[in-house]
Design a protein around this motif. Structure first.
Motif, PDB file in Angstrom:
ATOM      1  N   PRO A 192       0.799  -1.219   0.000  1.00  0.00           N
ATOM      2  CA  PRO A 192       0.000   0.000   0.000  1.00  0.00           C
ATOM      3  C   PRO A 192       0.834   1.273   0.000  1.00  0.00           C
ATOM      4  O   PRO A 192       0.437   2.298  -0.538  1.00  0.00           O
ATOM      5  CB  PRO A 192      -0.817  -0.140   1.285  1.00  0.00           C
ATOM      6  N   THR A 193       1.987   1.213   0.620  1.00  0.00           N
ATOM      7  CA  THR A 193       2.949   2.310   0.509  1.00  0.00           C
ATOM      8  C   THR A 193       4.274   1.701   0.082  1.00  0.00           C
ATOM      9  O   THR A 193       4.644   0.620   0.518  1.00  0.00           O
ATOM     10  CB  THR A 193       3.123   3.030   1.863  1.00  0.00           C
ATOM     11  N   GLU A 194       4.978   2.365  -0.800  1.00  0.00           N
ATOM     12  CA  GLU A 194       6.248   1.827  -1.286  1.00  0.00           C
ATOM     13  C   GLU A 194       7.292   1.925  -0.192  1.00  0.00           C
ATOM     14  O   GLU A 194       7.540   2.988   0.363  1.00  0.00           O
ATOM     15  CB  GLU A 194       6.692   2.617  -2.521  1.00  0.00           C
ATOM     16  N   LEU A 195       7.925   0.778   0.099  1.00  0.00           N
ATOM     17  CA  LEU A 195       8.902   0.722   1.174  1.00  0.00           C
ATOM     18  C   LEU A 195      10.300   0.659   0.600  1.00  0.00           C
ATOM     19  O   LEU A 195      10.605  -0.184  -0.235  1.00  0.00           O
ATOM     20  CB  LEU A 195       8.644  -0.505   2.051  1.00  0.00           C
ATOM     21  N   VAL A 196      11.164   1.513   1.059  1.00  0.00           N
ATOM     22  CA  VAL A 196      12.555   1.531   0.624  1.00  0.00           C
ATOM     23  C   VAL A 196      13.424   1.007   1.756  1.00  0.00           C
ATOM     24  O   VAL A 196      13.422   1.549   2.862  1.00  0.00           O
ATOM     25  CB  VAL A 196      13.003   2.950   0.235  1.00  0.00           C
ATOM     26  N   ILE A 197      14.160  -0.064   1.481  1.00  0.00           N
ATOM     27  CA  ILE A 197      14.955  -0.742   2.502  1.00  0.00           C
ATOM     28  C   ILE A 197      16.427  -0.491   2.261  1.00  0.00           C
ATOM     29  O   ILE A 197      16.903  -0.556   1.129  1.00  0.00           O
ATOM     30  CB  ILE A 197      14.688  -2.257   2.490  1.00  0.00           C
ATOM     31  N   SER A 198      17.167  -0.209   3.317  1.00  0.00           N
ATOM     32  CA  SER A 198      18.618  -0.087   3.222  1.00  0.00           C
ATOM     33  C   SER A 198      19.245  -0.663   4.484  1.00  0.00           C
ATOM     34  O   SER A 198      18.562  -0.949   5.473  1.00  0.00           O
ATOM     35  CB  SER A 198      19.037   1.375   3.031  1.00  0.00           C
ATOM     36  N   TRP A 199      20.561  -0.833   4.429  1.00  0.00           N
ATOM     37  CA  TRP A 199      21.284  -1.495   5.521  1.00  0.00           C
ATOM     38  C   TRP A 199      22.365  -0.553   6.032  1.00  0.00           C
ATOM     39  O   TRP A 199      23.369  -0.336   5.358  1.00  0.00           O
ATOM     40  CB  TRP A 199      21.882  -2.811   5.033  1.00  0.00           C
ATOM     41  N   GLU A 200      22.146  -0.012   7.199  1.00  0.00           N
ATOM     42  CA  GLU A 200      23.084   0.934   7.792  1.00  0.00           C
ATOM     43  C   GLU A 200      23.312   0.585   9.253  1.00  0.00           C
ATOM     44  O   GLU A 200      22.479  -0.064   9.881  1.00  0.00           O
ATOM     45  CB  GLU A 200      22.539   2.365   7.682  1.00  0.00           C
ATOM     46  N   ARG A 260      28.579  -7.691  20.767  1.00  0.00           N
ATOM     47  CA  ARG A 260      27.715  -7.003  19.810  1.00  0.00           C
ATOM     48  C   ARG A 260      26.421  -6.614  20.503  1.00  0.00           C
ATOM     49  O   ARG A 260      25.881  -7.407  21.267  1.00  0.00           O
ATOM     50  CB  ARG A 260      27.368  -7.905  18.623  1.00  0.00           C
ATOM     51  N   LYS A 261      25.944  -5.436  20.216  1.00  0.00           N
ATOM     52  CA  LYS A 261      24.662  -5.001  20.759  1.00  0.00           C
ATOM     53  C   LYS A 261      23.550  -5.114  19.724  1.00  0.00           C
ATOM     54  O   LYS A 261      22.372  -5.109  20.073  1.00  0.00           O
ATOM     55  CB  LYS A 261      24.766  -3.563  21.269  1.00  0.00           C
ATOM     56  N   SER A 262      23.955  -5.204  18.444  1.00  0.00           N
ATOM     57  CA  SER A 262      22.982  -5.324  17.365  1.00  0.00           C
ATOM     58  C   SER A 262      23.702  -5.858  16.137  1.00  0.00           C
ATOM     59  O   SER A 262      24.936  -5.975  16.116  1.00  0.00           O
ATOM     60  CB  SER A 262      22.328  -3.975  17.063  1.00  0.00           C
ATOM     61  N   TYR A 263      22.910  -6.162  15.115  1.00  0.00           N
ATOM     62  CA  TYR A 263      23.493  -6.705  13.885  1.00  0.00           C
ATOM     63  C   TYR A 263      22.648  -6.260  12.705  1.00  0.00           C
ATOM     64  O   TYR A 263      21.413  -6.392  12.719  1.00  0.00           O
ATOM     65  CB  TYR A 263      23.525  -8.232  13.957  1.00  0.00           C
ATOM     66  N   THR A 264      23.319  -5.729  11.679  1.00  0.00           N
ATOM     67  CA  THR A 264      22.639  -5.315  10.458  1.00  0.00           C
ATOM     68  C   THR A 264      23.007  -6.276   9.340  1.00  0.00           C
ATOM     69  O   THR A 264      24.157  -6.272   8.884  1.00  0.00           O
ATOM     70  CB  THR A 264      23.031  -3.882  10.063  1.00  0.00           C
ATOM     71  N   PRO A 265      22.087  -7.142   8.902  1.00  0.00           N
ATOM     72  CA  PRO A 265      22.386  -8.067   7.808  1.00  0.00           C
ATOM     73  C   PRO A 265      22.835  -7.320   6.558  1.00  0.00           C
ATOM     74  O   PRO A 265      22.520  -6.148   6.361  1.00  0.00           O
ATOM     75  CB  PRO A 265      21.050  -8.781   7.581  1.00  0.00           C
ATOM     76  N   ASN A 266      23.576  -8.040   5.714  1.00  0.00           N
ATOM     77  CA  ASN A 266      24.128  -7.502   4.463  1.00  0.00           C
ATOM     78  C   ASN A 266      25.268  -6.523   4.728  1.00  0.00           C
ATOM     79  O   ASN A 266      26.335  -6.627   4.132  1.00  0.00           O
ATOM     80  CB  ASN A 266      23.049  -6.852   3.596  1.00  0.00           C
ATOM     81  N   LEU A 267      25.074  -5.586   5.634  1.00  0.00           N
ATOM     82  CA  LEU A 267      26.153  -4.661   5.974  1.00  0.00           C
ATOM     83  C   LEU A 267      27.255  -5.377   6.753  1.00  0.00           C
ATOM     84  O   LEU A 267      28.436  -5.201   6.483  1.00  0.00           O
ATOM     85  CB  LEU A 267      25.600  -3.497   6.794  1.00  0.00           C
ATOM     86  N   PHE A 312      18.281 -10.378  20.750  1.00  0.00           N
ATOM     87  CA  PHE A 312      19.371  -9.600  20.182  1.00  0.00           C
ATOM     88  C   PHE A 312      18.856  -8.836  18.965  1.00  0.00           C
ATOM     89  O   PHE A 312      18.144  -9.385  18.127  1.00  0.00           O
ATOM     90  CB  PHE A 312      20.489 -10.580  19.789  1.00  0.00           C
ATOM     91  N   GLY A 313      19.225  -7.569  18.839  1.00  0.00           N
ATOM     92  CA  GLY A 313      18.645  -6.701  17.828  1.00  0.00           C
ATOM     93  C   GLY A 313      19.111  -6.965  16.414  1.00  0.00           C
ATOM     94  O   GLY A 313      20.308  -6.879  16.116  1.00  0.00           O
ATOM     95  N   LEU A 314      18.165  -7.270  15.521  1.00  0.00           N
ATOM     96  CA  LEU A 314      18.403  -7.330  14.083  1.00  0.00           C
ATOM     97  C   LEU A 314      17.906  -6.021  13.478  1.00  0.00           C
ATOM     98  O   LEU A 314      16.787  -5.605  13.757  1.00  0.00           O
ATOM     99  CB  LEU A 314      17.657  -8.511  13.454  1.00  0.00           C
ATOM    100  N   CYS A 315      18.717  -5.416  12.638  1.00  0.00           N
ATOM    101  CA  CYS A 315      18.434  -4.043  12.229  1.00  0.00           C
ATOM    102  C   CYS A 315      18.290  -3.876  10.718  1.00  0.00           C
ATOM    103  O   CYS A 315      18.878  -4.608   9.931  1.00  0.00           O
ATOM    104  CB  CYS A 315      19.555  -3.124  12.707  1.00  0.00           C
ATOM    105  N   ALA A 316      17.510  -2.901  10.356  1.00  0.00           N
ATOM    106  CA  ALA A 316      17.361  -2.470   8.964  1.00  0.00           C
ATOM    107  C   ALA A 316      16.855  -1.032   8.986  1.00  0.00           C
ATOM    108  O   ALA A 316      16.464  -0.512  10.039  1.00  0.00           O
ATOM    109  CB  ALA A 316      16.389  -3.373   8.217  1.00  0.00           C
ATOM    110  N   THR A 317      16.877  -0.401   7.820  1.00  0.00           N
ATOM    111  CA  THR A 317      16.350   0.955   7.692  1.00  0.00           C
ATOM    112  C   THR A 317      15.203   0.908   6.695  1.00  0.00           C
ATOM    113  O   THR A 317      15.368   0.448   5.566  1.00  0.00           O
ATOM    114  CB  THR A 317      17.427   1.928   7.213  1.00  0.00           C
ATOM    115  N   LEU A 318      14.043   1.363   7.120  1.00  0.00           N
ATOM    116  CA  LEU A 318      12.832   1.305   6.301  1.00  0.00           C
ATOM    117  C   LEU A 318      12.308   2.722   6.091  1.00  0.00           C
ATOM    118  O   LEU A 318      11.950   3.410   7.046  1.00  0.00           O
ATOM    119  CB  LEU A 318      11.780   0.446   7.015  1.00  0.00           C
ATOM    120  N   ASP A 319      12.294   3.132   4.834  1.00  0.00           N
ATOM    121  CA  ASP A 319      11.855   4.491   4.506  1.00  0.00           C
ATOM    122  C   ASP A 319      12.575   5.540   5.348  1.00  0.00           C
ATOM    123  O   ASP A 319      11.982   6.495   5.840  1.00  0.00           O
ATOM    124  CB  ASP A 319      10.340   4.628   4.695  1.00  0.00           C
TER     125      ASP A 319
END
Length: 255
Positions: A11-19, A94-101, A64-71
């Protein structure tokens, strides 16, 4: 600046990134209140460690925190248990983890069913997204497990064509996790004063991977069996010596 990695039509376009997650970011998930859940998570890791499965490049963690950036907004979800085959950098803490990055996406995430209105099944797309949507559509984790510790129900979902599909266990009630070379299933018993259902691992031959208390018990049992065998041999030798003497035969040449 956010670099677009992928888009999900919704319904809304979601832009995902890994930071990298900001240092001051607060995890959305509250700390685990159920004292049984850390035991369940710890037991899953323990048997893997004893079996020699865990390698330095792997990341196995709980709550444990898995992270991503959404919009443009940071998201972090804390699964009750997760397994990541390889990370780019081995860090002591580690306090968190960002996949792909930072490395591979998780092979499997596990949630222990809570009574918080079915959050494990939430497909909420708007910020912050639900757990199901986050694992399926954003991280695209291949295997998502929901486990009910009270009733013992294990639901294993596998990502197929971009959607989670419920998988049925084999004739032994186990699920084969190909990427780990192990079976996952449920077991009922006691550990650390908790009696009930547990998630456990079996190897390819169908042998249950033991916990430390079970391994100690097995070693004690083997030692006791060896002691009994040695005692039986000693008694048999004594009876033989007594018999030879009764026949006027010198038993001194016996081994």
């Amino acid at each position: 600046m956010i670099t677009q990695i992928s888009e999900i039509k919704s319904p809304t376009e979601l832009v995902i990134s890994w930071e990298a997650l900001p240092d001051d970011f607060q995890l959305e998930d509250e700390p685990v209140e159920n004292t049984g859940q850390p035991l369940l998570a710890g037991a899953l890791r323990e048997s893997l460690e004893i079996a020699g499965f865990i390698q330095p490049q792997m990341l196995i963690a709980s709550n444990f925190g898995l992270c991503a950036t959404l919009d443009g907004k940071f998201i972090a979800k804390a699964p009750d248990w997760l397994y990541i085959p390889a990370v780019k950098e081995i860090l002591p803490e580690r306090k968190s983890y960002t996949p792909n990055l930072e490395g591979d996406i998780p092979t499997i995430v596990i949630e222990f069913l809570s009574d918080q209105e079915g959050g494990e099944y939430s497909f909420k797309r708007t910020y912050p997204p639900g757990k199901w949507f986050f694992y399926e559509q954003i991280l695209q984790v291949p295997i998502y497990v929901i486990f009910d510790p009270d009733g013992g129900l294990l639901e294993l979902y596998q990502l197929e064509n971009g959607r989670y599909e419920l998988k049925q266990p084999d004739e032994n009630g186990l699920h084969w996790i190909d990427a780990m070379g192990l079976f996952l299933g449920t077991w009922r018993g006691e550990k650390e004063a908790r009696t009930g259902y547990w998630l456990r691992w079996w190897n390819e031959a169908g042998n249950l991977l033991p916990w430390s208390v079970e391994k100690i018990a097995e070693e004690r049992q083997r030692a006791e069996q060896e002691r009994q065998r040695a005692e039986q041999e000693r008694q048999e030798k004594e009876r033989l010596i007594a018999y030879l003497k009764s026949q006027g035969i010198d038993p001194s040449n016996l081994p």
